[in-house]
Design a protein around this motif. Structure first.
Motif, PDB file in Angstrom:
ATOM      1  N   ASP A   1       0.813  -1.219   0.000  1.00 53.01           N
ATOM      2  CA  ASP A   1       0.000   0.000   0.000  1.00 53.01           C
ATOM      3  C   ASP A   1       0.848   1.271   0.000  1.00 53.01           C
ATOM      4  O   ASP A   1       0.419   2.301  -0.482  1.00 53.01           O
ATOM      5  N   ARG A   2       2.056   1.207   0.518  1.00 54.71           N
ATOM      6  CA  ARG A   2       2.934   2.381   0.562  1.00 54.71           C
ATOM      7  C   ARG A   2       4.171   2.203  -0.308  1.00 54.71           C
ATOM      8  O   ARG A   2       5.197   2.835  -0.091  1.00 54.71           O
ATOM      9  N   SER A   3       4.066   1.374  -1.317  1.00 47.72           N
ATOM     10  CA  SER A   3       5.193   1.084  -2.193  1.00 47.72           C
ATOM     11  C   SER A   3       5.569   2.280  -3.061  1.00 47.72           C
ATOM     12  O   SER A   3       4.707   3.010  -3.548  1.00 47.72           O
ATOM     13  N   GLY A   4       6.847   2.476  -3.279  1.00 47.58           N
ATOM     14  CA  GLY A   4       7.314   3.518  -4.184  1.00 47.58           C
ATOM     15  C   GLY A   4       6.896   3.254  -5.620  1.00 47.58           C
ATOM     16  O   GLY A   4       6.832   4.165  -6.436  1.00 47.58           O
ATOM     17  N   SER A   5       6.592   2.011  -5.928  1.00 42.26           N
ATOM     18  CA  SER A   5       6.131   1.661  -7.274  1.00 42.26           C
ATOM     19  C   SER A   5       4.816   2.351  -7.609  1.00 42.26           C
ATOM     20  O   SER A   5       4.528   2.615  -8.775  1.00 42.26           O
ATOM     21  N   LEU A   6       4.032   2.660  -6.596  1.00 42.86           N
ATOM     22  CA  LEU A   6       2.767   3.358  -6.830  1.00 42.86           C
ATOM     23  C   LEU A   6       3.019   4.763  -7.369  1.00 42.86           C
ATOM     24  O   LEU A   6       2.258   5.260  -8.197  1.00 42.86           O
ATOM     25  N   ASN A   7       4.103   5.394  -6.919  1.00 43.71           N
ATOM     26  CA  ASN A   7       4.463   6.714  -7.448  1.00 43.71           C
ATOM     27  C   ASN A   7       4.817   6.623  -8.926  1.00 43.71           C
ATOM     28  O   ASN A   7       4.438   7.476  -9.720  1.00 43.71           O
TER      29      ASN A   7
ATOM     30  N   GLY B   1      -8.662   2.255 -11.379  1.00 45.15           N
ATOM     31  CA  GLY B   1      -8.592   2.463 -12.822  1.00 45.15           C
ATOM     32  C   GLY B   1      -7.266   2.992 -13.342  1.00 45.15           C
ATOM     33  O   GLY B   1      -7.182   3.433 -14.476  1.00 45.15           O
ATOM     34  N   PHE B   2      -6.220   2.953 -12.523  1.00 46.73           N
ATOM     35  CA  PHE B   2      -4.901   3.411 -12.962  1.00 46.73           C
ATOM     36  C   PHE B   2      -4.190   2.362 -13.802  1.00 46.73           C
ATOM     37  O   PHE B   2      -3.267   2.676 -14.528  1.00 46.73           O
ATOM     38  N   ALA B   3      -4.581   1.108 -13.651  1.00 53.62           N
ATOM     39  CA  ALA B   3      -3.885   0.022 -14.338  1.00 53.62           C
ATOM     40  C   ALA B   3      -4.872  -0.930 -14.981  1.00 53.62           C
ATOM     41  O   ALA B   3      -6.025  -1.039 -14.560  1.00 53.62           O
ATOM     42  N   SER B   4      -4.385  -1.611 -16.002  1.00 53.56           N
ATOM     43  CA  SER B   4      -5.140  -2.673 -16.653  1.00 53.56           C
ATOM     44  C   SER B   4      -4.653  -4.006 -16.093  1.00 53.56           C
ATOM     45  O   SER B   4      -3.460  -4.189 -15.839  1.00 53.56           O
ATOM     46  N   LEU B   5      -5.565  -4.930 -15.931  1.00 48.07           N
ATOM     47  CA  LEU B   5      -5.240  -6.249 -15.422  1.00 48.07           C
ATOM     48  C   LEU B   5      -4.396  -7.003 -16.437  1.00 48.07           C
ATOM     49  O   LEU B   5      -4.742  -7.063 -17.616  1.00 48.07           O
ATOM     50  N   VAL B   6      -3.295  -7.565 -15.989  1.00 46.05           N
ATOM     51  CA  VAL B   6      -2.413  -8.356 -16.838  1.00 46.05           C
ATOM     52  C   VAL B   6      -2.358  -9.766 -16.264  1.00 46.05           C
ATOM     53  O   VAL B   6      -2.002  -9.953 -15.104  1.00 46.05           O
ATOM     54  N   THR B   7      -2.751 -10.745 -17.096  1.00 43.75           N
ATOM     55  CA  THR B   7      -2.718 -12.131 -16.637  1.00 43.75           C
ATOM     56  C   THR B   7      -1.835 -13.016 -17.511  1.00 43.75           C
ATOM     57  O   THR B   7      -1.546 -14.136 -17.131  1.00 43.75           O
TER      58      THR B   7
ATOM     59  N   ALA C   1       3.298   7.485 -14.568  1.00 44.78           N
ATOM     60  CA  ALA C   1       3.073   6.913 -15.902  1.00 44.78           C
ATOM     61  C   ALA C   1       1.653   7.199 -16.370  1.00 44.78           C
ATOM     62  O   ALA C   1       1.433   7.587 -17.523  1.00 44.78           O
ATOM     63  N   ALA C   2       0.681   7.030 -15.492  1.00 45.54           N
ATOM     64  CA  ALA C   2      -0.719   7.289 -15.854  1.00 45.54           C
ATOM     65  C   ALA C   2      -0.921   8.759 -16.199  1.00 45.54           C
ATOM     66  O   ALA C   2      -1.612   9.086 -17.170  1.00 45.54           O
ATOM     67  N   LEU C   3      -0.305   9.659 -15.435  1.00 50.27           N
ATOM     68  CA  LEU C   3      -0.426  11.095 -15.722  1.00 50.27           C
ATOM     69  C   LEU C   3       0.190  11.454 -17.073  1.00 50.27           C
ATOM     70  O   LEU C   3      -0.255  12.383 -17.748  1.00 50.27           O
ATOM     71  N   LEU C   4       1.221  10.707 -17.472  1.00 49.40           N
ATOM     72  CA  LEU C   4       1.867  10.939 -18.758  1.00 49.40           C
ATOM     73  C   LEU C   4       1.156  10.219 -19.902  1.00 49.40           C
ATOM     74  O   LEU C   4       1.588  10.306 -21.045  1.00 49.40           O
ATOM     75  N   GLY C   5       0.084   9.508 -19.580  1.00 49.29           N
ATOM     76  CA  GLY C   5      -0.662   8.789 -20.604  1.00 49.29           C
ATOM     77  C   GLY C   5      -0.028   7.480 -21.017  1.00 49.29           C
ATOM     78  O   GLY C   5      -0.368   6.913 -22.050  1.00 49.29           O
TER      79      GLY C   5
ATOM     80  N   ALA D   1      -9.163  -3.743 -21.344  1.00 50.75           N
ATOM     81  CA  ALA D   1      -9.406  -2.348 -21.717  1.00 50.75           C
ATOM     82  C   ALA D   1      -8.255  -1.507 -21.197  1.00 50.75           C
ATOM     83  O   ALA D   1      -7.765  -1.714 -20.095  1.00 50.75           O
ATOM     84  N   ARG D   2      -7.811  -0.564 -22.010  1.00 47.86           N
ATOM     85  CA  ARG D   2      -6.732   0.333 -21.606  1.00 47.86           C
ATOM     86  C   ARG D   2      -7.226   1.238 -20.479  1.00 47.86           C
ATOM     87  O   ARG D   2      -8.327   1.753 -20.511  1.00 47.86           O
ATOM     88  N   SER D   3      -6.394   1.424 -19.469  1.00 50.87           N
ATOM     89  CA  SER D   3      -6.765   2.317 -18.378  1.00 50.87           C
ATOM     90  C   SER D   3      -6.722   3.757 -18.880  1.00 50.87           C
ATOM     91  O   SER D   3      -5.882   4.132 -19.683  1.00 50.87           O
ATOM     92  N   ALA D   4      -7.658   4.556 -18.405  1.00 54.77           N
ATOM     93  CA  ALA D   4      -7.730   5.958 -18.815  1.00 54.77           C
ATOM     94  C   ALA D   4      -6.702   6.778 -18.049  1.00 54.77           C
ATOM     95  O   ALA D   4      -6.480   6.537 -16.864  1.00 54.77           O
ATOM     96  N   PRO D   5      -6.052   7.733 -18.709  1.00 55.14           N
ATOM     97  CA  PRO D   5      -5.109   8.600 -17.985  1.00 55.14           C
ATOM     98  C   PRO D   5      -5.835   9.360 -16.877  1.00 55.14           C
ATOM     99  O   PRO D   5      -6.944   9.829 -17.065  1.00 55.14           O
ATOM    100  N   GLN D   6      -5.228   9.404 -15.722  1.00 52.34           N
ATOM    101  CA  GLN D   6      -5.813  10.096 -14.577  1.00 52.34           C
ATOM    102  C   GLN D   6      -5.175  11.455 -14.447  1.00 52.34           C
ATOM    103  O   GLN D   6      -3.961  11.577 -14.488  1.00 52.34           O
ATOM    104  N   GLN D   7      -5.964  12.492 -14.300  1.00 54.12           N
ATOM    105  CA  GLN D   7      -5.446  13.849 -14.193  1.00 54.12           C
ATOM    106  C   GLN D   7      -5.591  14.360 -12.754  1.00 54.12           C
ATOM    107  O   GLN D   7      -6.678  14.313 -12.186  1.00 54.12           O
ATOM    108  N   GLY D   8      -4.492  14.784 -12.184  1.00 57.79           N
ATOM    109  CA  GLY D   8      -4.518  15.429 -10.874  1.00 57.79           C
ATOM    110  C   GLY D   8      -5.035  14.581  -9.749  1.00 57.79           C
ATOM    111  O   GLY D   8      -5.604  15.066  -8.806  1.00 57.79           O
ATOM    112  N   HIS D   9      -4.834  13.284  -9.851  1.00 57.37           N
ATOM    113  CA  HIS D   9      -5.313  12.388  -8.795  1.00 57.37           C
ATOM    114  C   HIS D   9      -4.133  11.627  -8.243  1.00 57.37           C
ATOM    115  O   HIS D   9      -3.461  10.908  -8.958  1.00 57.37           O
ATOM    116  N   ALA D  10      -3.847  11.799  -6.999  1.00 62.25           N
ATOM    117  CA  ALA D  10      -2.715  11.122  -6.393  1.00 62.25           C
ATOM    118  C   ALA D  10      -3.129   9.780  -5.820  1.00 62.25           C
ATOM    119  O   ALA D  10      -4.241   9.618  -5.338  1.00 62.25           O
ATOM    120  N   LEU D  11      -2.217   8.856  -5.912  1.00 65.06           N
ATOM    121  CA  LEU D  11      -2.457   7.553  -5.294  1.00 65.06           C
ATOM    122  C   LEU D  11      -2.195   7.720  -3.829  1.00 65.06           C
ATOM    123  O   LEU D  11      -2.310   7.172  -2.955  1.00 65.06           O
TER     124      LEU D  11
END
Length: 89
Positions: free
Chosen positions: A6-12, A46-52, A17-21, A79-89
């Protein structure tokens, strides 16, 4: 992203990446694992798409040339995840 707490640096990185599209894919672990809570959060919000499997990764990195999202969704099964604008994880 594969497993992130939940507090992983990977979330940043995923948020940036999502903000950059850029496409963000997530491979979640068990719902009972604290090490997977961040990955599940990316999917839920909705920041990521499921990869299996590898076809999902290929579809995220190499979308159709014509930009046809419906073809992308049908052929890859995701489905491709939509770019998120101004939303912090």
């Amino acid at each position: 992203m594969v497993e992130a707490g939940d507090r992983s640096g990977s979330l940043n990185v995923a948020a940036r990446a999502a903000l950059l599209g850029r496409p963000v894919g997530a491979v979640p672990g068990p719902v009972t694992s604290a090490a997977s809570s961040g990955t599940h959060r990316l999917l839920r919000e909705g920041f990521a798409s499921l990869v299996t499997d590898s076809t999902h990764v290929t579809a995220l990195l190499d979308p159709p040339a014509d930009g046809g999202e419906r073809v992308f969704e049908r052929d890859s099964g995701i489905a491709r995840s939509a770019p998120q604008q101004g939303h912090a994880l």
